[in-house]
Design a protein around this motif. Structure first.
Motif, PDB file in Angstrom:
ATOM      1  N   ALA A  25       0.850  -1.186   0.000  1.00 26.55           N
ATOM      2  CA  ALA A  25       0.000   0.000   0.000  1.00 26.55           C
ATOM      3  C   ALA A  25       0.884   1.233   0.000  1.00 26.55           C
ATOM      4  N   ARG A  26       0.321   2.321  -0.418  1.00 19.15           N
ATOM      5  CA  ARG A  26       1.018   3.610  -0.373  1.00 19.15           C
ATOM      6  C   ARG A  26       0.197   4.522   0.521  1.00 19.15           C
ATOM      7  N   THR A  27       0.833   5.042   1.568  1.00 15.79           N
ATOM      8  CA  THR A  27       0.087   5.834   2.534  1.00 15.79           C
ATOM      9  C   THR A  27       0.048   7.312   2.194  1.00 15.79           C
ATOM     10  N   GLY A  28       0.979   7.777   1.409  1.00 13.59           N
ATOM     11  CA  GLY A  28       0.999   9.204   1.109  1.00 13.59           C
ATOM     12  C   GLY A  28       1.482   9.985   2.311  1.00 13.59           C
ATOM     13  N   ASP A  29       0.975  11.184   2.491  1.00 14.54           N
ATOM     14  CA  ASP A  29       1.397  12.070   3.562  1.00 14.54           C
ATOM     15  C   ASP A  29       0.499  11.850   4.772  1.00 14.54           C
ATOM     16  N   VAL A  30       0.953  11.025   5.722  1.00 12.41           N
ATOM     17  CA  VAL A  30       0.160  10.731   6.912  1.00 12.41           C
ATOM     18  C   VAL A  30       0.946  11.082   8.168  1.00 12.41           C
TER      19      VAL A  30
END
Length: 100
Positions: A25-30
């Motif tokens: 998965a890719r969470t991005g900016d978290v």
């Protein structure tokens, strides 16, 4: 639609080691913190947030996905907040604690 396997390079051998990365998965900016002593993925937990005056206030935090060492913050904290990650159950009846 079926896909046929790619033809391996001529230099490939049966006993050859291969390195690769599997991205689940890719969470991005978290927002995330080190995983606290208590708290699991997708649960709500109470942590103590340390305020600039050195007093820790009880705050409800909703966690997102968890990894081995980190856990996502879905709500309850902002970037830059400092929290106590130790087991604070000893102070369950307190809403504020002085930090020395």
């Amino acid at each position: 639609m079926s896909s046929s396997p790619a033809t391996p390079p001529r230099s490939a051998r049966v006993d050859q080691n291969v390195e690769g990365v599997i991205q689940l998965a890719r969470t991005g900016d978290v927002l995330h913190v080190a995983r606290p002593a208590i708290g699991e993925a997708h649960q709500t937990q109470v942590l103590f947030r340390i305020e600039p005056d050195g007093v820790a206030h009880r705050v409800t935090v909703k966690f997102g996905r968890a990894a081995l060492k980190d856990i996502e913050i879905a709500s309850g904290l902002s970037a830059g907040d400092q929290v106590v990650l130790s087991d604070m159950s000893k102070w369950d009846g307190e809403d504020r604690l002085g930090i020395e």
